[in-house]
Design an enzyme around this catalytic site. Structure first.
Site, PDB file in Angstrom:
ATOM      1  CE  LYS A 144     -12.199 -35.090   0.580  1.00 15.88           C
ATOM      2  NZ  LYS A 144     -11.249 -34.366   1.425  1.00 15.88           N
ATOM      3  CE  LYS A 178      -4.097 -30.229  -6.588  1.00 20.14           C
ATOM      4  NZ  LYS A 178      -3.522 -29.353  -5.678  1.00 20.14           N
ATOM      5  CD  GLU A 212      -2.012 -33.782   2.284  1.00 22.53           C
ATOM      6  OE1 GLU A 212      -2.267 -32.617   2.474  1.00 22.53           O
ATOM      7  OE2 GLU A 212      -2.757 -34.892   3.019  1.00 22.53           O
ATOM      8  CG  HIS A 236      -8.263 -35.912  -3.575  1.00 20.92           C
ATOM      9  ND1 HIS A 236      -9.005 -34.767  -4.111  1.00 20.92           N
ATOM     10  CD2 HIS A 236      -8.106 -35.179  -2.453  1.00 20.92           C
ATOM     11  CE1 HIS A 236      -9.715 -34.111  -3.147  1.00 20.92           C
ATOM     12  NE2 HIS A 236      -8.815 -34.202  -1.965  1.00 20.92           N
ATOM     13  CE  LYS A 335      -4.085 -35.376   6.277  1.00 15.64           C
ATOM     14  NZ  LYS A 335      -4.356 -33.911   5.134  1.00 15.64           N
TER      15      LYS A 335
HETATM   16  C1  BG6 Z   1      -8.306 -32.273   1.056  1.00 17.10           C
HETATM   17  C2  BG6 Z   1      -8.066 -33.214   2.240  1.00 17.10           C
HETATM   18  O1  BG6 Z   1      -9.275 -32.999   0.345  1.00 17.10           O
HETATM   19  O2  BG6 Z   1      -7.148 -32.519   0.183  1.00 17.10           O
HETATM   20  C3  BG6 Z   1      -6.954 -32.852   3.035  1.00 17.10           C
HETATM   21  O3  BG6 Z   1      -9.398 -33.244   2.878  1.00 17.10           O
HETATM   22  C4  BG6 Z   1      -5.724 -32.576   2.113  1.00 17.10           C
HETATM   23  O4  BG6 Z   1      -6.474 -33.615   4.035  1.00 17.10           O
HETATM   24  C5  BG6 Z   1      -5.917 -31.708   0.923  1.00 17.10           C
HETATM   25  O5  BG6 Z   1      -4.700 -32.110   2.886  1.00 17.10           O
HETATM   26  C6  BG6 Z   1      -4.660 -31.776  -0.064  1.00 17.10           C
HETATM   27  O6  BG6 Z   1      -5.014 -30.824  -0.976  1.00 17.10           O
HETATM   28  P1  BG6 Z   1      -3.730 -30.159  -1.865  1.00 17.10           P
HETATM   29  O7  BG6 Z   1      -4.160 -29.660  -3.099  1.00 17.10           O
HETATM   30  O8  BG6 Z   1      -2.933 -29.411  -0.848  1.00 17.10           O
HETATM   31  O9  BG6 Z   1      -2.866 -31.394  -2.154  1.00 17.10           O
END
Ligand code: BG6
Length: 496
Positions: A144, A178, A212, A236, A335
């Site tokens: 992506k 995952k 996050e 996601h 975020k």
């Molecule tokens: C990515 C996004 O696809 O997934 C990021 O572009 C994000 O912004 C990340 O931080 C999160 O992935 P994970 O596995 O750390 O939750």
């Protein structure tokens, strides 16, 4: 048995390769999952990157693997199969012929991993084709963002489709790699206790939340163009929603799984015009405190006080089919939130009649909590009597399946899993072109409605759970975002 393969990483000196791909392949090597004869070719666009490659990838691995995992001797052995090569993807020059020569003398199975901006996917595939490198046993893996909207996604997909057949195009969504996400399928389709309790008759609602604590992480320009809806929800969160909501595939083949996921995406109730106002919340973080540290707001981090990009989204979605009629799916991601967590919560309906007196406490509904991050676990929240008390007191308790406890050597690495699947030619956990298109078809009208000034993102303090409106979205439905620790804490303190 996996056959030896050549794994070519375009963007071999880039962030993704250094942070995820090479550490993932190293883990595979340490687990004995790489067949002998594997070659990993890291494509570098500067000659200096070639000379410094081994040092750089080793330093990055040390940084991104835990101290337990990084072993100097094993790394040394692994790095023997990693070879930097110089190539400018956009120039069809002698370096492409050199790559062809190298590959033609190598393994039959080939994986081309495009860890590059999508703007060069087309030209890269064209050059692969012109140099005769696309064979029956070649696959391309693409990262992506697959587009910015439906139209741009279709353009990218069409460019790739000029050279690769759909069955050889592996669109990655690392969330699907995952282990707990795959376990969701196992849980649903192998346990009759869930199978019979998986629809609108039993389930009150579903929450899918990825929070996050990080901010822009040096990706300001990409992120400001994308925003949370494109960056996280289009891929996601919608993929997780599909796995929760899909019907059982008749076989565990890629085609059957993808066909069921596609039906879910196509059944999402469109959010257009005014509906967007009632069912979505946009937010943007302002300065606050995350993990005890003061952090700047999004606009300061970005260095542009005009941006109206959202860093938080909450959505109430509905799936219009028999199984899910009137069951809201609440999606949330942001975020700089209070805590890093990714969770799917299936909340069951209340018992139809409570036989206990009020003094016994409030009955909490049953919940199935599938946690993908920070640790991978599955919990079932049930109500139990507090055994330490004579009088009846009802408290929520969790039946726990914590994979880190059960599987002592379990190290979750979604990229490793997906790279090995691509090498083994198994596309089950990759996304079909039609899924990408269906997801954008649902997302585009939301983005369009958000262009109106009334949809400017609402501020939320870094280190919070998002704007108040995100809480109100659920409160209006007499529900609330679920925070497992708080619930279990309540159970404990009630019991003391
Ligand atoms: C990515 C996004 O696809 O997934 C990021 O572009 C994000 O912004 C990340 O931080 C999160 O992935 P994970 O596995 O750390 O939750």
């Amino acid at each position: 048995m996996l056959k030896a393969f050549d794994f070519v990483i375009f963007g071999g000196a880039g962030d993704l390769a250094l942070r995820k791909l090479l550490p993932g392949l190293y883990r595979a090597y340490c687990n004995g999952e790489l067949p002998s004869g594997v070659r990993i070719l890291g494509v570098c666009r500067r000659e200096k990157q070639v000379t410094e490659y081994q040092d750089n990838i080793r330093a990055a691995a040390q940084e991104h693997l835990s101290a337990d995992e990084f072993d100097a001797e094993k790394w040394q052995a692994f790095s023997q199969c990693v070879h930097p090569i110089y190539l400018n993807i956009e120039e069809r020059d002698k370096w492409w012929d050199a790559l062809a020569e190298l590959l033609n003398a190598g393994n039959e199975q080939r994986v081309f991993y495009l860890a590059t901006p999508p703007g060069v996917f087309g030209i890269c595939c064209k050059h692969l084709s012109e140099t005769g490198l696309i064979t029956e046993t070649s696959r391309v893996v693409v990262e992506k963002p697959l587009g910015y909207d439906l139209q741009s996604a279709e353009e990218i997909n069409s460019q790739i489709a000029e050279y690769f057949e759909e069955r050889n195009i592996f669109r990655i969504d690392h969330y699907l790699g995952k282990e707990t996400v795959q376990n969701l399928l196992a849980l649903r389709f192998t346990n009759s206790i869930f199978e019979n309790l998986w629809d609108a008759k039993s389930i009150d609602h579903v929450q899918i939340s990825i929070s996050e604590t990080v901010g822009l992480e040096g990706r300001a320009s990409f992120y400001d163009d994308a925003g949370a809806l494109r960056d996280m929800v289009q891929n996601h969160l919608l993929q997780l929603l599909c796995l929760v909501a899909m019907e059982s595939p008749n076989k565990l083949t890629a085609d059957s799984i993808r066909a069921e996921k596609l039906k879910v995406l196509e059944s999402l109730r469109p959010l257009e015009g005014d509906a967007v106002k009632w069912h979505t919340v946009r937010g943007q973080y302002v300065a606050g405190e995350v993990d005890g540290k003061q952090v700047p707001g999004y606009l300061e981090e970005l260095g542009n006080d005009k941006s109206t990009t959202e860093t938080f989204v909450a959505i109430r979605a509905h799936i219009d089919n028999w199984r899910w009629a009137d069951v809201p799916f609440y999606l949330r991601t942001g975020k700089r939130m209070k805590r890093r967590a990714a969770e799917i919560v299936i909340q069951y309906k209340d018992v139809s009649h409570n036989v206990y007196p009020d003094a016994a406490g409030t009955l909490e509904p049953n919940r199935l909590v599938i946690r993908l991050q920070p640790e991978e676990s599955i919990q079932i929240i049930v109500t139990s009597k507090n055994l330490e008390k004579h009088e009846t007191e009802l408290v929520p308790v969790a039946l726990n399946l914590n994979f880190a406890d059960t599987y002592k050597h379990f190290v979750s690495d979604a990229y490793k899993r997906l790279m090995l699947d691509a090498a083994a030619d198994d596309p089950s956990l990759f996304i079909h072109r039609n899924e990408v298109a269906a997801a954008w078809r649902w997302i585009d009208p939301i983005i369009e409605a958000w262009q109106k000034p009334e949809h400017r993102p609402l501020p939320y303090a870094a280190g919070s759970w998002g704007p108040d409106a995100a809480h109100e979205l659920l409160i209006g439905d007499k529900r609330s975002w679920f925070i497992i620790d708080e619930l279990l804490e309540r159970g404990k303190s009630d019991g003391n």
